[in-house]
Motif scaffolding. Structure first.
Motif, short mmCIF file in Angstrom:
data_model
loop_
_atom_site.label_atom_id
_atom_site.label_comp_id
_atom_site.label_asym_id
_atom_site.label_seq_id
_atom_site.Cartn_x
_atom_site.Cartn_y
_atom_site.Cartn_z
N SER A 219 7.05 23.60 18.27
CA SER A 219 7.71 22.37 17.83
C SER A 219 9.21 22.59 17.59
CB SER A 219 7.04 21.82 16.57
OG SER A 219 7.15 22.76 15.52
N GLU B 88 3.68 11.90 23.60
CA GLU B 88 5.04 11.53 23.21
C GLU B 88 5.91 11.41 24.45
OE1 GLU B 88 6.84 14.05 20.34
OE2 GLU B 88 5.23 13.82 18.89
N VAL C 58 9.23 21.31 22.28
CA VAL C 58 8.02 20.89 22.99
C VAL C 58 7.44 19.70 22.25
CG1 VAL C 58 5.71 21.58 23.72
CG2 VAL C 58 7.59 23.23 23.79
N LYS C 59 7.15 18.63 23.00
CA LYS C 59 6.66 17.40 22.38
C LYS C 59 5.13 17.37 22.36
CE LYS C 59 10.74 14.91 23.51
NZ LYS C 59 11.41 13.79 23.99
N GLN C 60 4.59 16.65 21.39
CA GLN C 60 3.15 16.45 21.27
C GLN C 60 2.63 15.67 22.47
OE1 GLN C 60 1.16 17.47 18.67
NE2 GLN C 60 2.83 18.41 17.57
N ALA C 61 1.38 15.85 22.82
CA ALA C 61 0.78 15.12 23.92
C ALA C 61 0.88 13.62 23.65
CB ALA C 61 -0.68 15.52 24.11
N TYR D 181 0.07 29.97 14.74
CA TYR D 181 -0.32 29.61 16.10
C TYR D 181 -1.80 29.22 16.10
CZ TYR D 181 -1.99 34.44 15.93
OH TYR D 181 -2.62 35.60 15.57
N PRO D 182 -2.23 28.45 17.13
CA PRO D 182 -3.64 28.04 17.19
C PRO D 182 -4.57 29.24 17.24
CG PRO D 182 -2.32 26.84 18.79
CD PRO D 182 -1.44 27.91 18.22
N ASP E 151 7.95 28.47 16.36
CA ASP E 151 6.86 27.57 16.72
C ASP E 151 7.30 26.70 17.90
OD1 ASP E 151 5.33 24.75 16.15
OD2 ASP E 151 4.16 26.50 15.54
#
Length: 152
Positions: free
Chosen positions: A142, A151, A146-149, A57-58, A140
Motif C-alpha cells: 500500500s 479501485e 498498489v491499489k486495492q482490487a 504480509y499475508p 508494504d
C-alpha cells in the motif's frame, strides 16, 4: 581408481610437509587480538502487552504478544495449547489457533493439532524491545502505490 587415491595422498602429504616441523594445524592469519573482557549488553525486555500486532504480509504467522518464559514445548507437552486449542479458547479468552493447524499436508481435517504444527515456536516468536540486528527496508504494497482490487 588406485591412481586417483595415490594422487590425493600425494597432494595431502605435500600440504602437510609444507607446515613447520611439529605443527599439526597451520597458524591463523591476521593480526593478533588480545583476549579481554567485553561488557555484555543488557538482555532486552520481552514485549508482554498482550496486544495483537499487525502483520507485515499475508499469511505471516502472528507474533506471540506475551512471555513464554518457562513454557514447556516438547513431544509430550505443549503449554501453548492449554489456552489456544479450539476447545479451550472459550474459557481462556485466547485466540484459537488457525484451522490450518488441524489439517494434514493433503488438506484432510484432523480431530487434534497436526504433528507438523505442534511446535509453535518454529513459526511464532515472542517480541523483545530491542534494536534490529540488521537494517530493514521492507515497505508494504500500500505504501508503494498498489491499489486495492476494484479501485480505479
Amino acid at each position: 581408481m588406485l591412481g586417483v587415491l595415490l594422487a590425493i595422498l600425494f597432494i595431502a602429504t605435500g600440504a602437510i610437509a609444507q607446515m613447520a616441523p611439529g605443527e599439526r594445524v597451520p597458524a591463523p592469519s591476521g593480526p593478533e587480538q588480545e583476549m579481554g573482557e567485553v561488557e555484555a549488553k543488557p538482555i532486552p525486555k520481552w514485549v508482554v502487552d498482550d496486544v495483537r500486532k499487525e502483520r507485515a504480509y499475508p499469511d505471516q504467522p502472528p507474533v506471540i504478544p506475551h512471555s513464554i518464559e518457562g513454557y514447556q514445548l516438547s513431544v509430550n507437552t505443549n503449554r501453548c495449547l492449554s489456552c489456544h486449542k479450539r476447545e479451550l479458547t472459550q474459557e481462556s479468552g485466547a485466540p484459537m489457533i488457525s484451522v490450518t493447524h488441524y489439517m494434514t499436508r493433503e488438506g484432510q481435517m484432523l480431530a487434534d493439532v497436526s504433528p507438523r504444527r505442534y511446535f509453535c515456536t518454529a513459526c511464532h516468536v515472542p517480541q523483545a524491545d530491542a534494536e534490529p540486528l540488521v537494517g530493514n527496508t521492507f515497505r508494504d504494497m500500500s505504501e508503494l502505490g498498489v491499489k486495492q482490487a476494484g479501485e480505479q
